[in-house]
Design a protein around this motif. Structure first.
Motif, short mmCIF file in Angstrom:
data_model
loop_
_atom_site.label_atom_id
_atom_site.label_comp_id
_atom_site.label_asym_id
_atom_site.label_seq_id
_atom_site.Cartn_x
_atom_site.Cartn_y
_atom_site.Cartn_z
N GLN A 102 1.93 6.69 -6.92
CA GLN A 102 0.85 7.51 -7.46
C GLN A 102 1.12 8.98 -7.23
O GLN A 102 0.88 9.81 -8.12
N GLU A 103 1.64 9.31 -6.06
CA GLU A 103 1.96 10.71 -5.74
C GLU A 103 3.00 11.27 -6.70
O GLU A 103 2.94 12.45 -7.09
N ASN A 126 0.82 -1.21 0.00
CA ASN A 126 0.00 0.00 0.00
C ASN A 126 0.85 1.26 0.00
O ASN A 126 0.53 2.24 -0.67
N PHE A 127 1.95 1.21 0.74
CA PHE A 127 2.84 2.37 0.80
C PHE A 127 3.48 2.63 -0.57
O PHE A 127 3.56 3.77 -1.03
N ASP A 157 2.28 1.71 -3.52
CA ASP A 157 1.23 2.19 -4.43
C ASP A 157 0.96 3.69 -4.21
O ASP A 157 0.84 4.47 -5.16
N GLU A 158 0.89 4.06 -2.94
CA GLU A 158 0.58 5.45 -2.59
C GLU A 158 1.68 6.40 -3.06
O GLU A 158 1.41 7.43 -3.70
N LYS A 159 2.93 6.06 -2.77
CA LYS A 159 4.04 6.94 -3.13
C LYS A 159 4.25 7.00 -4.64
O LYS A 159 4.59 8.07 -5.18
#
Length: 273
Positions: A80-81, A73-74, A76-78
């Motif tokens: 995308q950012e 999840n981390f 994926d989040e970073k």
């Protein structure tokens, strides 16, 4: 010359799965000309942050096999950012399995390697067979599951490798009248040793063919029938001295001989098929 595209491989284990998949896909694009950067055993978010920064700097993509949800999840989040393409190579199949088995995954890194003990035993056995082939180091005999003995061209080496693929550590010793067998051969349990014999005429045929393949004269002493009889007589005496079982391999395929050996060991409770 155009620089290769870079793909960052991220895994919380070795990363073999990711590499194989990326190479298979890359082969469909520009002949597979990609530069793969490995990041194995990733377990901290700080490492992921660093990888994402590198990918952004190089304008690269990330392919990953992370089974720990918090790390996935981390990433994926970073990604995308930062506008980076990050592909989860396991998630689609993981979701399909979850639906099929109606249960969630264990989410433990490296689980496949821990479960695949047979793979490592096979690799270890193959390495053992190569190291202790043809009497190279008699000190290895005490560590062998099986020891094959016989004159030259009785299929000792191919039989050793075949049995190694069955996860057995096999050493083999050539019996030659001019060379005394290693003393270790007489100190190991006789039920570990298997003697391989062959008819003189069959061995003569095999050795003549071998000499032809090597471009040598078929009149060499190696294929001389009288010499062969001497070798076989010597080998038989050694086998009797040890008291080991003996198999005639004259008209047997490697697989057939291996089955006989495994049946003998299984009967004694020493082989697990």
């Amino acid at each position: 010359m155009k620089n290769k595209e870079i793909v960052y491989l991220v895994s919380d284990s070795v990363g073999e799965t990711a590499e194989l998949m990326v190479k298979a896909v890359a082969a469909q694009f520009n002949g597979g000309e990609v530069d793969i950067k490995h990041f194995s055993y990733v377990q901290e978010k700080e490492e992921i942050q660093h990888i994402v920064e590198l990918a952004k700097l190089r304008n690269s993509m990330i392919a990953y096999t992370l089974v720990v949800p918090s790390l996935k999840n981390f990433l994926d989040e970073k990604s995308q950012e930062e506008g980076i393409i990050a592909v989860d190579l396991m998630h689609p199949l993981m979701e399909a399995f979850s639906k099929k088995f109606q249960s969630g995954p264990k989410s433990e890194p490296g689980l496949m390697r821990r479960l695949d003990e047979n793979y490592f035993r096979r690799v270890e056995a193959i390495e053992f067979a190569v190291k202790y082939d043809d009497g190279q180091d008699p000190r290895g005999l005490k560590h062998a599951d099986m020891v094959l003995i016989g004159v030259s061209r009785t299929s000792k080496t191919p039989l050793s490798m075949y049995l190694a693929h069955k996860r057995f550590k096999v050493a083999n010793i050539p019996l030659v009248p001019e060379v005394a067998p290693p003393k270790e051969l007489f100190t190991i349990p006789k039920n570990k040793v298997v003697g391989l014999i062959i008819t003189p005429t069959k061995l003569n045929e095999i050795r003549i063919e071998r000499l032809k393949n090597l471009g040598l004269t078929t009149q060499a002493n190696y294929a001389n029938l009288e010499r062969i009889l001497d070798e076989l007589d010597y080998a038989e005496k050694i086998m009797k001295r040890i008291g080991c079982p003996v198999i005639n391999v004259s008209n047997k395929a490697i697989e057939e001989t291996a089955d006989i050996i495994l049946a003998m060991f299984k009967q004694r409770g020493e082989a697990t098929l």
